[in-house]
Design an enzyme around this catalytic site. Structure first.
Site, PDB file in Angstrom:
ATOM      1  CG  HIS A 103      -2.143  -0.901   0.957  1.00  0.00           C
ATOM      2  ND1 HIS A 103      -2.101  -2.242   1.199  1.00  0.00           N
ATOM      3  CD2 HIS A 103      -3.383  -0.647   0.487  1.00  0.00           C
ATOM      4  CE1 HIS A 103      -3.264  -2.785   0.884  1.00  0.00           C
ATOM      5  NE2 HIS A 103      -4.063  -1.833   0.457  1.00  0.00           N
ATOM      6  N   GLY A 104       2.082   1.147   0.328  1.00  0.00           N
ATOM      7  CA  GLY A 104       2.909   2.342   0.290  1.00  0.00           C
ATOM      8  C   GLY A 104       4.230   2.105   0.976  1.00  0.00           C
TER       9      GLY A 104
END
Lengths: 520, 467
Positions: free
Chosen positions: B317-318
């Site tokens: 997600h990051g």
């Protein structure tokens, strides 16, 4: 779907994966109709957006709309070119003003207004000065590493940041609009109030800067400071008092820090005494001419003049006026309750010249400082015609008094009363005047310096720093011909006719100051 | 470019549809899709479009190799090479800055920290092409021999930038022999407009609230205000993401593709395990099929496997610790449920399970929202009354009143209202007929509303006076 953690080893098989298909339901005609009408609607708007002339200026927003960018490879590779097309396309979309208004109406029915109350924008933290300067929190970060920078990338994470890069232009100008509280009592009484958070540190800095004026100017020069409270102070219902800081406390605090050699003008009490009258606009953040008049009376008495009686002025009215608070919120209640601007003719004979932004050396003679052609959203510009670096008026009085007024837009209205008592009045806007006030005081022989700010400005570093800079700016001579030659009749007539269009209409010319367009 | 922009709705999409449907020639149609996908992608990534092409090309060849050397070392090498090349793309463009920062922090070195802007959609299309090569290797699907068709699959703009992660095997037949039907086009339009409305009417508004209430000085905020901010973020991220999936699925139908669902009302789940069977399903399935099960799944060192999977899910997600913690948070919850929590929850009334899930998901969103963990900690402290300015704030009351109907709608449509209503209507032929007629005006209304809101969001008054 398989149970993730309860999954047992079965081989993957596409056939077992249930794909969704649209349900078979509607009739053939319904499907044709749906496809055809939706597509036609899109196509029609698409063609209209292409074919109709696109707006280039928005009156409510008081800004030029984005233009199609010009292609160059550098912008293309940086992505600026395509994002420029995208913002120009949506900025100049066909029927823009109607669609904007429609969207504002739509948001009006998202909920109910209990007691006619609504709020636009984040409410600022209230600084009443009671609590000590908050200690920086000891940030406990389990990982020991504060990785990425600020948390401004809201919906961060891969899917959102990759998906919704469209958020980028929403706040392109970076201008911070304060929180606006709207109260519609339903009986025609409706007002927008900017909520005052206050910043005591800034207010103290303001006082410090004014004290520098006191030490820099000769003792023979009088200095007056007028900090003007705003509508919020008098009109916010008691139930919502906690939303805003007390402007009175803030002003008292600030005045308490002033050098005794500076005369504080108690505009607050004068306005409070008349708070039930029409002293503030409801759709605009300024005070009315009447409100400014009351503050002027206090100043006049303090400075040793006999104020004019309000009833003796010749008055005119401009309406309807939907000002900045309407522009900022598009609120329908404000739209339906426009203001009117009652302005007074200046009761003495005088001449005036203006200095425009970016052209400090040229005096532009004018018939007067009341811009009676101001209309619509710019009606407050009737006072002085808007904000100019320098406006100078010369009367036929001979009392040995010459004034310098340092102001932001609140000062525009009050200046038009004050100037009736002085031989000469120099009105400079703290944001735009680029010269040095000490030299101006010397050169013009100023006897009285009056600094006028609304309480928001007096709590805002941008304004305070500008006022401070006026002390150290390079010297800037008064416009060459100004002091010697008498104003020429024909130019003033011409000026009145041409009417400072770049300020009032807001649409033309004037881009030299980096795009700041000022409207009253 | 994004779907929820006027340029996409009124210029890109109509041009695309007109060109696509002018002929019945399959090759022409495929070429139109490729062309528009390239325009769509290079609109936002004029340079990194080359990565997309590169990633597609290498995996086209990897797929062929995996087929050709089936059962031999060559096939394994093809998969290995695909993994190495794709993951190094991700590593370089998404994680290199993060990695360098952490190495610097740990060792005290000062390696240069690369700062690439993340190429749009790279996390999605690299996973799609990896899954393609592995599926071919496993014999689940035949490789695509026509490079144009394969590129069309990878670059198809409907799901390119924000998912769902579409497995080649799921659309293989349609890449070769799809059929666009009036039924699918009509339904696709409706589905697209629903997604657009979710994004524009709900997600954008909720996002503005979340930003307003979470980006300020949290320590000066009231407890209820911060909870409201996190609730709004929960609403925003669900509607934003599922709205995008709806639009992707709807566009797919218009062009004759049928993808899998990506969301199934996640907020009605009764446990974290359940939540992840309903939230971003294509991602969960990816990690299940390509990481969890190959590692041994439930059969050996299950908890270690879970830990790895959820670490990776967070990291996907990051490139930031908060996302990793967010992933691990769910990993631990799922382990806990596996160990004992589910047994406890099963004995309690269902409402407890729902409340438990909503509570832990909201706490998760705090980690997800704040990349700065210090801020997240601040937020949590205010949420639990350990800091901040009291519990209630009168301005929140006004905001809640001013947006009451919108709030009710936003929360109600997190529940499976639509399928229930639909099932009810379908059980009564008369209603079904009426619904068929109502659908078109409803679609036009949604289009008009979204257009006005999109134009309205470009409203940006120039207020000189604000300091």
């Amino acid at each position: 779907m398989e149970d993730f953690e309860g999954f047992t080893h079965r081989e993957y098989s596409p056939r077992r994966r249930k794909k969704i298909r649209p349900q078979k339901d509607h009739g053939e005609i319904q499907k044709i109709l749906n496809t055809a009408l939706c597509f036609t609607a899109v196509l029609m708007f698409g063609v209209l957006a292409w074919a109709l002339p696109q707006p280039t200026y928005s009156e409510y927003e008081r800004r030029d709309l984005a233009r199609m960018p010009i292609f160059n490879w550098q912008d293309y590779f940086s992505g600026d070119y395509t994002s420029g097309i995208e913002s120009a396309y949506s900025d100049t979309f066909t029927y823009r003003e109607s669609l904007v208004r429609f969207s504002a109406l739509l948001k009006g029915v998202y909920g109910v207004r209990v007691g006619g109350v609504t709020i636009h924008g984040a409410v600022p933290p209230v600084d009443e000065g009671e609590e000590p300067e908050s200690e920086p929190e000891i940030s406990v970060s389990p990982s020991g590493a504060d990785t990425e920078s600020g948390a401004s990338g809201t919906a961060s994470g891969a899917q959102s940041s990759e998906a919704s890069s469209e958020e980028e232009d929403t706040n392109a100008t970076g201008e911070q609009v304060n929180s606006i509280f709207i109260l519609d009592k339903g009986n025609g009484e409706c007002m927008g109030l900017e909520l005052f958070g206050g910043n005591r540190k800034a207010a103290a800095y303001y006082a410090e800067v004014l004290n520098k004026y006191r030490s820099a100017l000769p003792d023979s020069v009088n200095i007056y400071d007028m900090v003007v409270p705003t509508h919020c102070e008098f009109a916010l219902p008691s139930k919502y008092q906690k939303l805003a800081a007390s402007e009175k406390d803030n002003i008292d605090y600030l005045y308490g820090l002033l050098d005794p050699g500076i005369t504080a003008i108690d505009a607050f009490s004068a306005l409070e005494a008349h708070k039930s009258e029409y002293i503030y606009f409801n759709t605009d953040h300024h005070w009315t001419g009447l409100g400014a008049y009351y503050a002027y009376s206090v100043f006049a008495k303090t400075a040793g003049f006999m104020p004019y009686n309000y009833n003796t002025y010749t008055k005119h009215v401009i309406e309807p006026f939907r000002g900045t608070l309407y522009s900022a919120t598009q609120d329908n209640s404000l739209y339906n309750n426009p203001d009117s601007v009652e302005w007074c003719e200046i009761p003495i004979s005088y001449s005036a010249y203006y200095v425009y932004k970016g052209d400090p050396g040229t005096p532009h003679y004018a018939d007067g400082v009341m811009a009676d052609y101001a209309t619509g959203g710019n009606s407050y510009s009737v006072y002085l015609g808007g904000d100019f670096p320098l406006i100078c008026t010369q009367s036929d009085l001979h009392n040995g008094r010459k004034a310098l007024i340092i102001k932001e837009s609140y000062g525009n209205a009050v200046s038009t009363y004050i100037l009736s008592h002085f031989e000469e009045t120099y009105i400079i806007d703290e944001r735009y005047y680029t010269g040095n006030v000490l030299d101006l005081v010397n050169e013009a022989g100023i006897t009285d310096v009056i600094i006028v700010n609304n309480v928001f400005a007096a709590n805002t570093y941008f304004h305070i720093e500008n006022i401070e800079d006026l002390l150290t700016n390079p010297s800037l001579a008064l416009p060459a011909s100004a002091q010697t030659s008498a104003p020429a009749e024909e130019t003033s007539a011409e000026q009145a006719a041409s009417g400072e269009p770049e300020e009032i209409g807001g649409a033309s010319g004037e881009t030299s100051d980096g795009g700041i367009r000022v409207t009253g | 470019m994004v779907f929820s922009s006027l340029l996409f709705l009124y210029a890109f999409m109509p041009l695309n549809l007109i060109l696509y449907f002018t002929t019945k020639n399959r090759n022409f149609r495929n070429m139109v899709l490729i062309l528009f996908s390239l325009i769509f992608y290079s609109w936002g990534e004029p340079i990194w479009v080359v990565l997309l092409i590169y990633s597609a090309m290498i995996d086209y060849f990897h797929g062929l190799m995996a087929e050709k050397y089936r059962g031999h070392l060559g096939a394994k090498l093809a998969v290995l090479s695909s993994l190495v090349l794709n993951l190094s793309l991700l590593a370089a463009f998404k994680y290199s800055g993060f990695l360098a920062e952490n190495i610097n922090a740990i060792t005290g070195l000062s390696l240069p920290v690369p700062s690439f802007s993340l190429p749009i959609g790279i996390s999605f299309y690299t996973f799609q092409t990896i899954s393609y090569v592995i599926d071919v290797y496993r014999g689940d699907v035949k490789p695509q021999r026509e490079i144009g068709k394969f590129f069309m699959y990878v670059s198809l703009y409907s799901q390119l930038v924000a998912g769902p992660i579409v497995r080649y095997a799921d659309v293989a037949r349609e890449v070769d022999y799809r059929q666009e039907t009036l039924h699918d086009v009509s339904a696709g339009i409706s589905r697209f407009l629903i997604g657009l409305t979710k994004k524009v009417l709900i997600a954008n508004t909720a996002g503005a609230f979340a930003e307003e209430y979470l980006n300020g000085d949290l320590l000066k905020s009231a407890t209820a205000v911060v909870w409201f901010g996190i609730l709004m973020f929960a609403v925003q991220i669900y509607y934003d993401f599922s709205g995008y999936s709806d639009m992707a699925i709807g566009l797919g139908w218009i062009f004759g593709f049928h993808f899998l669902e990506n969301f199934n009302y996640p907020y009605i789940a009764k446990s974290a395990t359940d939540f992840w069977r309903r939230w971003h399903m294509s991602l969960g399935q990816f990690f299940r099929d390509y990481v969890y099960i190959p590692m041994g799944g439930n059969r050996k060192h299950q908890y270690y496997n879970l830990l790895v999977v959820w670490f990776l899910t967070g990291l996907w997600h990051g490139a930031s610790w908060n996302f990793i913690l967010w992933g691990l948070w769910f990993g631990f919850l799922i382990m806990g449920e596996r160990l004992f929590l589910r047994k406890v929850l099963d004995k309690l009334p269902a409402v407890i399970g729902h409340l438990y899930l909503l509570f832990v998901v909201m706490l998760g969103w705090v980690l997800f929202y704040f990349t700065d963990l210090g801020k997240a900690w601040e937020c949590l402290r205010v949420m639990f009354g350990a800091a901040g300015s009291g519990f209630w704030d009168v301005s929140l009351e006004i905001v809640l009143e001013n947006n009451l109907f919108w709030l009710i709608a936003a929360i109600a449509f997190c529940l499976p209202v639509y399928p229930r209503v639909r099932a009810f209507i379908e059980s009564r032929p008369a209603l079904l007929n009426i619904a068929g007629w109502v659908k078109t005006p409803a679609n036009l209304l949604m289009l008009a509303t979204n257009t006005a809101l999109l134009v309205g969001s470009s409203y940006n008054p120039f207020l000189y006076y604000r300091f």
